[in-house]
Enzyme design. Structure first.
Site, mmCIF file in Angstrom:
data_model
loop_
_atom_site.group_PDB
_atom_site.id
_atom_site.type_symbol
_atom_site.label_atom_id
_atom_site.label_comp_id
_atom_site.label_asym_id
_atom_site.label_seq_id
_atom_site.Cartn_x
_atom_site.Cartn_y
_atom_site.Cartn_z
ATOM 1 N N ASP A 41 0.875 -1.167 0.000
ATOM 2 C CA ASP A 41 0.000 0.000 0.000
ATOM 3 C C ASP A 41 0.920 1.227 0.000
ATOM 4 O O ASP A 41 2.114 1.104 0.304
ATOM 5 C CB ASP A 41 -0.868 -0.061 1.277
ATOM 6 C CG ASP A 41 -1.466 1.273 1.629
ATOM 7 O OD1 ASP A 41 -2.148 1.830 0.764
ATOM 8 O OD2 ASP A 41 -1.248 1.757 2.769
ATOM 9 N N ASP B 58 -0.005 5.127 1.077
ATOM 10 C CA ASP B 58 -0.164 6.032 2.235
ATOM 11 C C ASP B 58 -0.100 5.278 3.557
ATOM 12 O O ASP B 58 -0.889 4.354 3.790
ATOM 13 C CB ASP B 58 -1.532 6.731 2.171
ATOM 14 C CG ASP B 58 -1.574 7.821 1.131
ATOM 15 O OD1 ASP B 58 -0.687 8.683 1.162
ATOM 16 O OD2 ASP B 58 -2.491 7.802 0.300
HETATM 17 O O1 M1P Z 1 -4.711 5.916 -0.559
HETATM 18 C C1 M1P Z 1 -5.755 6.167 0.323
HETATM 19 C C2 M1P Z 1 -6.671 7.279 -0.204
HETATM 20 O O2 M1P Z 1 -5.909 8.450 -0.429
HETATM 21 C C3 M1P Z 1 -6.656 9.574 -0.786
HETATM 22 O O3 M1P Z 1 -7.579 9.856 0.249
HETATM 23 P P1 M1P Z 1 -7.704 11.296 0.960
HETATM 24 O O4 M1P Z 1 -7.446 12.326 -0.079
HETATM 25 O O5 M1P Z 1 -9.118 11.266 1.490
HETATM 26 O O6 M1P Z 1 -6.696 11.319 2.075
HETATM 27 C C4 M1P Z 1 -7.460 9.347 -2.049
HETATM 28 O O7 M1P Z 1 -6.610 9.364 -3.162
HETATM 29 C C5 M1P Z 1 -8.230 8.046 -1.974
HETATM 30 O O8 M1P Z 1 -8.748 7.732 -3.247
HETATM 31 C C6 M1P Z 1 -7.364 6.908 -1.509
HETATM 32 O O9 M1P Z 1 -8.138 5.728 -1.334
#
Ligand code: M1P
Length: 254
Positions: free
Chosen positions: A20, A22
């Site tokens: 993953d 983030d």
């Molecule tokens: O990767 C996790 C999520 O990251 C973003 O979410 P947010 O902008 O709400 O922090 C988005 O790109 C989302 O699509 C993605 O699942």
């Protein structure tokens, strides 16, 4: 071609490690560290590597760097609905073809009206981001600043705005087999049921890997890593941060 032939220079060519983005390779919506890039470079001598993120590719390029297509064997954006192997695009499907314009317009009109009626302190721009494999819906709007995004996350945690939004959407569109996934800070993703991160497995399973590892931070039920983390063909690793990812990698692949 089996991975053993194609990636023969790796010491474990039939093992793939998927990450993953983030919270696993990078802090949320921020850039990868040099230490992580060095770790992945060393790991790639041993196994085949890929990432699978919910975001679209442009955000992953911002976070993982302009050479992302070269630095990973497989790049899966939007859960694998946008897919690259060795820098080349793989065949895939699209959300708009799946849903059709008629139902899509009804969905978008409902969402825009719903956001217009939301009483929240700040609204910015890009409330719906149209992507290849999904739409991303944000009540504050994706154009908010980093400080505003952190504020919204806290405000939403206290009030459950996104949870209610998702429940209302489910009630309004029960005939559509849609999944609503709250994977980040300010938004949620909407995609056909089954097009979660396990979608990317169809690209790698047919290539004959014997072992598939996955690292993610949102591995709890309801988190957007849950389905792939618990998939029977996958060895899942739950992490708390990029540092945690590096620690487990050092143990698994010394
Ligand atoms: O990767 C996790 C999520 O990251 C973003 O979410 P947010 O902008 O709400 O922090 C988005 O790109 C989302 O699509 C993605 O699942």
């Amino acid at each position: 071609m089996s991975p053993v032939n194609e990636f023969a220079q790796r010491t474990q060519p039939d093992t793939i490690v998927l990450f993953d983005v983030d919270g696993t390779l990078t802090p949320a919506r921020l850039s990868v560290s040099q230490e992580m890039l060095d770790t992945l470079k060393e790991l790639r001598k041993k196994v085949v590597i890929g990432f699978v993120g919910g975001s679209d590719l442009s955000k992953q390029v911002e976070q993982l760097g302009p050479d992302v297509l070269k630095n990973f064997d497989y790049c899966f954006a939007e859960n694998g609905l946008t897919a690259y192997k060795n820098g080349e695009a793989m065949a895939t499907q699209s959300f708009i073809n799946w849903i059709g314009d008629e139902e899509y317009n009804k969905l978008v009109n409902f969402i825009l009206r719903y956001i217009a009626d939301m009483d929240i302190p700040k609204k910015r721009g890009t409330f719906i981001e149209f992507r290849n494999g999904m739409i991303n819906v944000s009540p504050i709007g994706r154009n908010c600043s980093h400080a505003e995004r952190n504020e919204f996350e806290k405000y939403d945690l206290e009030r459950g705005l996104r949870k209610k939004f998702v429940a209302d959407l489910k009630a309004a569109f029960p005939h559509l087999a849609l999944t609503f996934s709250i994977g980040g800070q300010i938004s949620f993703d909407v995609f056909p049921t089954g097009w979660d991160k396990t979608y990317c497995l169809r690209h790698v399973q047919k290539e004959g890997f014997k072992t598939i590892h996955f690292f993610g931070d949102k591995t709890f039920e309801g988190g957007n890593d849950y389905e792939i983390y618990t998939h029977p063909d996958v060895t899942g690793h739950s992490v708390k941060s990029p540092e945690d990812t590096m620690r487990i990698l050092a143990e698994l692949f010394p």
